[in-house]
Motif scaffolding. Structure first.
Motif, short mmCIF file in Angstrom:
data_model
loop_
_atom_site.label_atom_id
_atom_site.label_comp_id
_atom_site.label_asym_id
_atom_site.label_seq_id
_atom_site.Cartn_x
_atom_site.Cartn_y
_atom_site.Cartn_z
N ARG A 95 0.83 -1.20 0.00
CA ARG A 95 0.00 0.00 0.00
C ARG A 95 0.88 1.26 0.00
O ARG A 95 0.56 2.25 -0.65
CB ARG A 95 -0.90 0.00 1.24
CG ARG A 95 -2.05 -0.99 1.14
CD ARG A 95 -2.83 -1.05 2.43
NE ARG A 95 -3.95 -1.97 2.31
CZ ARG A 95 -5.14 -1.64 1.81
NH1 ARG A 95 -5.37 -0.40 1.43
NH2 ARG A 95 -6.10 -2.53 1.70
N ARG A 112 7.60 -6.92 -5.97
CA ARG A 112 7.53 -8.05 -5.02
C ARG A 112 8.94 -8.45 -4.57
O ARG A 112 9.17 -8.73 -3.41
CB ARG A 112 6.83 -9.26 -5.65
CG ARG A 112 5.42 -8.99 -6.10
CD ARG A 112 4.59 -10.26 -6.14
NE ARG A 112 4.30 -10.75 -4.80
CZ ARG A 112 3.31 -10.29 -4.04
NH1 ARG A 112 2.51 -9.35 -4.47
NH2 ARG A 112 3.13 -10.78 -2.84
N ARG A 148 -0.29 -12.30 1.59
CA ARG A 148 -0.89 -13.23 0.62
C ARG A 148 0.04 -14.40 0.28
O ARG A 148 -0.40 -15.45 -0.14
CB ARG A 148 -1.20 -12.49 -0.70
CG ARG A 148 -2.05 -11.26 -0.58
CD ARG A 148 -3.47 -11.63 -0.16
NE ARG A 148 -4.37 -10.49 -0.25
CZ ARG A 148 -4.42 -9.47 0.59
NH1 ARG A 148 -3.59 -9.43 1.62
NH2 ARG A 148 -5.29 -8.49 0.44
N ASP A 149 1.36 -14.14 0.46
CA ASP A 149 2.36 -15.12 0.02
C ASP A 149 3.35 -15.44 1.12
O ASP A 149 4.47 -15.85 0.84
CB ASP A 149 3.12 -14.55 -1.19
CG ASP A 149 3.81 -13.23 -0.85
OD1 ASP A 149 3.45 -12.62 0.17
OD2 ASP A 149 4.72 -12.82 -1.60
N ARG A 198 -10.42 -7.52 -6.18
CA ARG A 198 -9.05 -7.72 -5.69
C ARG A 198 -8.74 -9.21 -5.46
O ARG A 198 -7.64 -9.67 -5.73
CB ARG A 198 -8.82 -6.93 -4.42
CG ARG A 198 -8.36 -5.53 -4.73
CD ARG A 198 -7.54 -4.95 -3.63
NE ARG A 198 -8.33 -4.66 -2.47
CZ ARG A 198 -7.84 -4.68 -1.23
NH1 ARG A 198 -6.60 -5.02 -1.03
NH2 ARG A 198 -8.62 -4.39 -0.21
N ARG A 230 -2.83 -13.52 -10.45
CA ARG A 230 -1.61 -12.91 -11.00
C ARG A 230 -0.52 -13.98 -11.15
O ARG A 230 -0.57 -15.03 -10.50
CB ARG A 230 -1.14 -11.76 -10.10
CG ARG A 230 -0.66 -12.24 -8.76
CD ARG A 230 -0.15 -11.10 -7.90
NE ARG A 230 0.20 -11.61 -6.60
CZ ARG A 230 -0.10 -11.04 -5.46
NH1 ARG A 230 -0.77 -9.91 -5.42
NH2 ARG A 230 0.27 -11.59 -4.32
#
Ligand code: DC
Length: 487
Positions: A36, A106, A127-128, A176, A183
């Protein structure tokens, strides 16, 4: 210890991770806040978020740091400027998926996350985390909830009670979810070994309880096998392999880790026998030589739960007599000592087995802070000498180290001031021999953070630092007055 919490937007990861960080003594790592912040920086620099190269450049140029607000919540800074509120707006929601899908972004974020994570025990949410950032995390959770429940939570979080706006949030969440899970790089998905928790109809308390139990289990599994070894079977030269070492991490595991992290009462029989024999011998010798007396010790011995004990430091006898007294009253105490002593292997070996915890002075030794915090939370007492080193004369310049206040605050433990006099005469240090005589100790009443009369975590910690040391010195001065000439 690494705890990975992954899941879609609005699944409650942030709330749960924050709660776990406080309760289990972990550093919180909100990785979504990092993406963000990159998005906000792009926004401010008018960078088109579909231009991968320009976005990557922004991610590499900016600095993202975390801090703590007065109310204990985490803050995020972009190049030193607090942007905690600015990164949680619909404008950022709309663009963050695009920014977080850029491979170079990333890469930059994951490198920083690993660096932060490897500095201590963390609970990281994103998320990962369980799949890419910390695939070796000891605890992995995949948190889900149905989209309606998630949209409603987000609306509540942002003080929105207009159904139209809630619908818009729901639509954005679904968009989202799709973007994040489809992705190419590190899509949102559960690690094979993650525990799935559907929080749609669970309370926060239930979720936290379930994950805390997983953390306790993982800690016990990591600590028990090594702690239960007999001391003779485990030497500093032959490090015991912990789970981490087995998993092939390049940094060898600290052979004493299990002693620093485990409960003293659960040490192996050999270590407990060593501790009991040392306490017995030290108690007998010190009592015979110095006839010491611990006045008002009941404030410590009768207290419930772990207490942070601080005292003035005039000789090597100080920790011994306090630990002996505490142990004789059925309690267990861990002494924080300067890590410089560890250069002597035997000292390092012995101190670990009697429950002492090394501190790297002059650094923010988060590991030591967390170990002491967890000891207090387990009900063990912790002894700290805020003067940092022995004070041989009243003319010696003394710098007070305030870490004890932070540890007590994190563990929600009171601070008990204790003073000692006579010990400097009995054990003058250097090459001077021990001299028989008398020693007196006196404990003050426990000081709680609530009674300090200030609000905000930082202000409370600095007030505690000041008040508690003032009480130590007041006790010392009173003892000196009652026993003239004794130091
Ligand atoms: O958890 P959050 O809503 O604050 O995350 C913001 C965005 O960042 C989210 O849309 C996906 C992305 N993100 C990510 O790709 N990987 C992470 N580890 C964390 C967040």
């Amino acid at each position: 210890m690494k705890v990975a919490i992954d899941g879609p937007a609005g699944s409650g990861k942030s709330t749960i991770a924050h709660e776990l960080a406080t309760r289990c003594g972990l550093v919180l790592l909100d990785t979504g806040a990092m993406y963000r912040t990159v998005t906000l920086a792009c926004h401010e620099r008018k960078v088109d978020v579909t231009d991968d190269e320009a976005v990557a450049k922004v991610a590499q140029e900016i600095s993202i740091t975390f801090g703590t607000a007065d109310d204990g919540t985490q803050t995020v800074a972009l190049d030193g400027r607090d942007v905690t509120a600015e990164i949680r707006t619909p404008a950022i929601d709309a663009e963050v998926s695009a920014v977080s899908a850029v491979p170079a972004v990333r890469e930059a974020m994951v490198a920083q996350q690993r660096e932060l994570g490897n500095a201590g025990d963390v609970v990281a949410e994103g998320r990962d985390i369980g799949t890419v950032v910390f695939p070796d995390a000891e605890v992995k959770v995949f948190l889900t909830a149905n989209p309606e429940a998630r949209a409603h939570r987000r609306a509540l979080q942002r003080d929105i009670d207009d159904p139209k706006q809630e619908e818009a949030i729901l639509a954005d969440l679904k968009r989202r979810d799709k973007a994040d899970s489809t992705r190419d790089v590190a899509p949102l998905c559960a690690a094979d070994d993650a525990v799935h928790i559907d929080s749609s109809s669970m309370t926060i308390e239930e979720e936290v309880a379930q994950i805390s139990a997983l953390i306790d289990e993982a800690r016990a599994a990591a600590v028990k096998p090594a702690v239960q070894e007999e001391p003779a079977a485990q030497t500093a030269d032959e490090p015991k392999k912990t789970n981490k070492a087995k998993k092939g991490e390049d940094k060898p595991a600290d052979p004493n880790e299990a002693f620093y992290e485990g409960a003293v009462r659960e040490y192996g029989l050999g270590s407990r026998a060593l501790l009991a024999a040392s306490i017995g011998l030290c108690g007998l010798l010190s009592k015979t030589l110095w006839h010491w007396k611990f006045e008002n010790g009941r404030t410590l011995w009768d207290a419930e739960g772990g207490q942070m004990v601080i005292m003035n430091h005039v000789s090597m006898i100080d920790p011994i007599v306090v630990v002996v007294s505490d142990w004789a009253h059925g309690r267990r105490m861990r002494v924080l000592y300067k890590s410089e002593f560890d250069k002597h292997k035997i000292v390092n070996w012995f101190f670990a087995r009697i429950g002492a915890i090394p501190v790297k002075r002059g650094t923010a030794d988060i590991k030591a802070v967390r170990r002491a915090q967890r000891a207090l939370q387990r009900g063990e007492d912790v002894l700290v000498f805020p003067e940092g080193t022995r004070v041989y004369s009243d003319d010696q310049e003394v710098e007070i180290h305030g870490g004890f206040a932070l540890i007590a605050q994190l563990a929600k433990a009171p601070v008990i001031p204790v003073a000692i006099v006579g010990a400097r005469d009995g054990a003058p240090g250097g090459n001077k021999p021990l001299r028989p005589g008398f020693m007196w100790m006196r404990a003050g009443d426990p000081i709680t953070f609530d009674e300090l009369g200030v609000k905000g975590r930082k202000k409370q910690a600095s007030a505690m630092e000041k008040v508690a040391m003032e009480r130590v010195y007041a006790l010392r001065d009173a003892l000196r007055k009652e026993h003239p000439g004794k130091m």
